[in-house]
Design a protein around this motif. Structure first.
Motif, PDB file in Angstrom:
ATOM      1  N   GLY A   1      -2.509  -4.182 -14.178  1.00 38.15           N
ATOM      2  CA  GLY A   1      -1.614  -3.415 -14.340  1.00 38.15           C
ATOM      3  C   GLY A   1      -1.758  -1.813 -14.214  1.00 38.15           C
ATOM      4  O   GLY A   1      -1.149  -1.031 -14.311  1.00 38.15           O
ATOM      5  N   GLU A   2      -3.025  -1.405 -13.867  1.00 38.14           N
ATOM      6  CA  GLU A   2      -3.308  -0.119 -13.673  1.00 38.14           C
ATOM      7  C   GLU A   2      -2.954   0.026 -12.152  1.00 38.14           C
ATOM      8  O   GLU A   2      -3.044  -0.286 -11.188  1.00 38.14           O
ATOM      9  CB  GLU A   2      -4.969   0.085 -13.864  1.00 38.14           C
ATOM     10  N   GLU A   3      -2.486   1.606 -12.222  1.00 36.25           N
ATOM     11  CA  GLU A   3      -1.881   2.241 -10.868  1.00 36.25           C
ATOM     12  C   GLU A   3      -3.196   2.214 -10.061  1.00 36.25           C
ATOM     13  O   GLU A   3      -4.162   2.777 -10.361  1.00 36.25           O
ATOM     14  CB  GLU A   3      -1.451   3.322 -11.130  1.00 36.25           C
ATOM     15  N   ILE A   4      -2.876   1.914  -8.644  1.00 36.15           N
ATOM     16  CA  ILE A   4      -4.200   2.225  -7.758  1.00 36.15           C
ATOM     17  C   ILE A   4      -3.652   3.544  -7.097  1.00 36.15           C
ATOM     18  O   ILE A   4      -2.737   3.885  -6.825  1.00 36.15           O
ATOM     19  CB  ILE A   4      -3.749   1.114  -6.559  1.00 36.15           C
ATOM     20  N   THR A   5      -4.848   4.516  -7.071  1.00 33.55           N
ATOM     21  CA  THR A   5      -4.642   5.570  -6.603  1.00 33.55           C
ATOM     22  C   THR A   5      -5.731   5.799  -5.450  1.00 33.55           C
ATOM     23  O   THR A   5      -7.102   5.343  -5.440  1.00 33.55           O
ATOM     24  CB  THR A   5      -4.833   6.644  -7.780  1.00 33.55           C
ATOM     25  N   PHE A   6      -5.794   6.741  -4.668  1.00 31.30           N
ATOM     26  CA  PHE A   6      -6.644   7.469  -3.814  1.00 31.30           C
ATOM     27  C   PHE A   6      -6.224   9.017  -3.385  1.00 31.30           C
ATOM     28  O   PHE A   6      -5.092   9.502  -3.853  1.00 31.30           O
ATOM     29  CB  PHE A   6      -6.875   6.632  -2.410  1.00 31.30           C
ATOM     30  N   ASP A   7      -7.344   9.791  -3.118  1.00 30.38           N
ATOM     31  CA  ASP A   7      -7.183  11.011  -2.756  1.00 30.38           C
ATOM     32  C   ASP A   7      -6.926  11.105  -1.348  1.00 30.38           C
ATOM     33  O   ASP A   7      -7.552  10.961  -0.169  1.00 30.38           O
ATOM     34  CB  ASP A   7      -8.555  11.615  -2.954  1.00 30.38           C
TER      35      ASP A   7
ATOM     36  N   GLU B   1      -8.775  -2.576  17.750  1.00 31.07           N
ATOM     37  CA  GLU B   1      -7.621  -1.626  17.233  1.00 31.07           C
ATOM     38  C   GLU B   1      -8.104  -0.958  15.705  1.00 31.07           C
ATOM     39  O   GLU B   1      -8.797  -1.571  15.068  1.00 31.07           O
ATOM     40  CB  GLU B   1      -6.678  -2.701  16.781  1.00 31.07           C
ATOM     41  N   LEU B   2      -7.773   0.263  15.739  1.00 31.86           N
ATOM     42  CA  LEU B   2      -8.139   1.129  14.712  1.00 31.86           C
ATOM     43  C   LEU B   2      -7.181   0.441  13.508  1.00 31.86           C
ATOM     44  O   LEU B   2      -5.955   0.299  13.493  1.00 31.86           O
ATOM     45  CB  LEU B   2      -7.814   2.642  14.823  1.00 31.86           C
ATOM     46  N   ARG B   3      -7.798   0.581  12.053  1.00 30.92           N
ATOM     47  CA  ARG B   3      -7.021  -0.075  11.075  1.00 30.92           C
ATOM     48  C   ARG B   3      -7.688   0.716   9.929  1.00 30.92           C
ATOM     49  O   ARG B   3      -8.774   1.256   9.814  1.00 30.92           O
ATOM     50  CB  ARG B   3      -7.463  -1.558  10.814  1.00 30.92           C
ATOM     51  N   ILE B   4      -6.707   1.018   8.910  1.00 34.35           N
ATOM     52  CA  ILE B   4      -7.095   1.797   7.775  1.00 34.35           C
ATOM     53  C   ILE B   4      -6.985   0.574   6.635  1.00 34.35           C
ATOM     54  O   ILE B   4      -6.144  -0.102   6.464  1.00 34.35           O
ATOM     55  CB  ILE B   4      -5.994   2.714   7.244  1.00 34.35           C
ATOM     56  N   GLY B   5      -7.937   0.690   5.688  1.00 37.05           N
ATOM     57  CA  GLY B   5      -8.050  -0.294   4.598  1.00 37.05           C
ATOM     58  C   GLY B   5      -8.475   0.404   3.302  1.00 37.05           C
ATOM     59  O   GLY B   5      -8.885   1.742   3.373  1.00 37.05           O
ATOM     60  N   PHE B   6      -7.657  -0.057   2.278  1.00 35.67           N
ATOM     61  CA  PHE B   6      -8.050   0.334   0.946  1.00 35.67           C
ATOM     62  C   PHE B   6      -8.964  -0.376   0.204  1.00 35.67           C
ATOM     63  O   PHE B   6      -8.755  -1.749  -0.025  1.00 35.67           O
ATOM     64  CB  PHE B   6      -6.423   0.487   0.161  1.00 35.67           C
ATOM     65  N   PHE B   7     -10.078   0.328  -0.445  1.00 36.28           N
ATOM     66  CA  PHE B   7     -11.064  -0.353  -1.195  1.00 36.28           C
ATOM     67  C   PHE B   7     -11.269   0.133  -2.433  1.00 36.28           C
ATOM     68  O   PHE B   7     -11.242   1.426  -2.548  1.00 36.28           O
ATOM     69  CB  PHE B   7     -12.285  -0.243  -0.256  1.00 36.28           C
TER      70      PHE B   7
ATOM     71  N   SER C   1       0.751  -1.335   0.154  1.00 38.38           N
ATOM     72  CA  SER C   1      -0.055   0.004  -0.005  1.00 38.38           C
ATOM     73  C   SER C   1       0.966   1.374   0.096  1.00 38.38           C
ATOM     74  O   SER C   1       0.297   2.400  -0.370  1.00 38.38           O
ATOM     75  CB  SER C   1      -0.961   0.018   1.133  1.00 38.38           C
ATOM     76  N   ARG C   2       2.239   1.061   0.317  1.00 37.45           N
ATOM     77  CA  ARG C   2       2.986   2.391   0.210  1.00 37.45           C
ATOM     78  C   ARG C   2       3.233   2.898  -1.301  1.00 37.45           C
ATOM     79  O   ARG C   2       3.672   3.887  -1.333  1.00 37.45           O
ATOM     80  CB  ARG C   2       4.320   2.150   0.973  1.00 37.45           C
ATOM     81  N   PHE C   3       2.917   2.187  -2.069  1.00 38.48           N
ATOM     82  CA  PHE C   3       3.105   2.355  -3.598  1.00 38.48           C
ATOM     83  C   PHE C   3       1.886   3.240  -4.226  1.00 38.48           C
ATOM     84  O   PHE C   3       1.977   3.464  -5.046  1.00 38.48           O
ATOM     85  CB  PHE C   3       3.570   1.296  -4.291  1.00 38.48           C
ATOM     86  N   ILE C   4       0.622   3.047  -3.287  1.00 39.85           N
ATOM     87  CA  ILE C   4      -0.641   3.749  -3.603  1.00 39.85           C
ATOM     88  C   ILE C   4      -0.396   5.440  -3.702  1.00 39.85           C
ATOM     89  O   ILE C   4       0.189   5.660  -2.700  1.00 39.85           O
ATOM     90  CB  ILE C   4      -1.680   3.382  -2.937  1.00 39.85           C
ATOM     91  N   ASN C   5      -0.554   5.942  -4.827  1.00 39.03           N
ATOM     92  CA  ASN C   5      -0.469   7.484  -5.226  1.00 39.03           C
ATOM     93  C   ASN C   5      -1.586   8.163  -4.888  1.00 39.03           C
ATOM     94  O   ASN C   5      -2.818   7.819  -5.184  1.00 39.03           O
ATOM     95  CB  ASN C   5       0.376   7.653  -6.249  1.00 39.03           C
ATOM     96  N   HIS C   6      -1.628   9.567  -4.916  1.00 33.60           N
ATOM     97  CA  HIS C   6      -2.448  10.503  -5.043  1.00 33.60           C
ATOM     98  C   HIS C   6      -3.322  10.619  -6.469  1.00 33.60           C
ATOM     99  O   HIS C   6      -2.501  10.783  -7.337  1.00 33.60           O
ATOM    100  CB  HIS C   6      -2.242  11.773  -4.432  1.00 33.60           C
ATOM    101  N   SER C   7      -4.434  10.891  -6.542  1.00 37.64           N
ATOM    102  CA  SER C   7      -5.207  11.281  -7.546  1.00 37.64           C
ATOM    103  C   SER C   7      -6.468  12.228  -7.327  1.00 37.64           C
ATOM    104  O   SER C   7      -6.905  11.812  -6.377  1.00 37.64           O
ATOM    105  CB  SER C   7      -5.450   9.963  -8.594  1.00 37.64           C
ATOM    106  N   CYS C   8      -6.670  13.095  -8.236  1.00 32.32           N
ATOM    107  CA  CYS C   8      -7.909  13.655  -7.884  1.00 32.32           C
ATOM    108  C   CYS C   8      -9.184  13.013  -8.570  1.00 32.32           C
ATOM    109  O   CYS C   8     -10.396  13.329  -8.213  1.00 32.32           O
ATOM    110  CB  CYS C   8      -7.900  15.008  -8.551  1.00 32.32           C
ATOM    111  N   GLU C   9      -8.751  11.752  -9.272  1.00 30.85           N
ATOM    112  CA  GLU C   9      -9.877  10.888  -9.754  1.00 30.85           C
ATOM    113  C   GLU C   9      -9.431   9.616  -9.360  1.00 30.85           C
ATOM    114  O   GLU C   9      -9.236   8.646 -10.376  1.00 30.85           O
ATOM    115  CB  GLU C   9      -9.976  11.341 -11.340  1.00 30.85           C
ATOM    116  N   PRO C  10      -9.588   9.456  -8.130  1.00 24.47           N
ATOM    117  CA  PRO C  10      -8.972   8.028  -7.713  1.00 24.47           C
ATOM    118  C   PRO C  10      -9.944   6.831  -7.870  1.00 24.47           C
ATOM    119  O   PRO C  10     -11.203   7.045  -8.217  1.00 24.47           O
ATOM    120  CB  PRO C  10      -8.919   8.156  -6.051  1.00 24.47           C
ATOM    121  N   ASN C  11      -9.099   5.491  -8.081  1.00 23.51           N
ATOM    122  CA  ASN C  11      -9.890   4.462  -8.364  1.00 23.51           C
ATOM    123  C   ASN C  11     -10.143   3.529  -6.925  1.00 23.51           C
ATOM    124  O   ASN C  11     -10.818   2.366  -7.057  1.00 23.51           O
ATOM    125  CB  ASN C  11      -9.359   3.619  -9.403  1.00 23.51           C
ATOM    126  N   ALA C  12      -9.619   4.088  -5.868  1.00 21.23           N
ATOM    127  CA  ALA C  12      -9.748   3.615  -4.374  1.00 21.23           C
ATOM    128  C   ALA C  12      -9.795   4.519  -3.496  1.00 21.23           C
ATOM    129  O   ALA C  12      -9.898   5.889  -3.644  1.00 21.23           O
ATOM    130  CB  ALA C  12      -8.740   2.673  -4.135  1.00 21.23           C
TER     131      ALA C  12
END
Length: 66
Positions: free
Chosen positions: A53-59, A39-45, A18-29
């Protein structure tokens, strides 16, 4: 990323893919905060289908959790 006021997520020293997930203004996650066994956890969905092969991005949004 702040998980709560006294807990910061920082993959500088160790982390997972997940450290390779980048920012996007139009994210796919998106991130979601969950409590798992007290315990508090953060998940990427995914917000939509993500092609192989598509880059995973989030805002990043610089939100504080907690």
């Amino acid at each position: 990323m702040s998980l709560k006021s006294d807990c910061i997520i920082d993959a500088t020293v160790k982390g997972n893919f997940s450290r390779f997930i980048n920012h996007s203004c139009e994210p796919n996650a998106e991130t979601q905060k969950w409590t798992v066994q007290g315990e508090l956890r953060i998940g990427f969905f995914s917000k939509r289908s993500i092609s192989a092969g598509e880059e995973i991005t989030f805002d990043y949004q610089l939100q504080r959790y907690g």
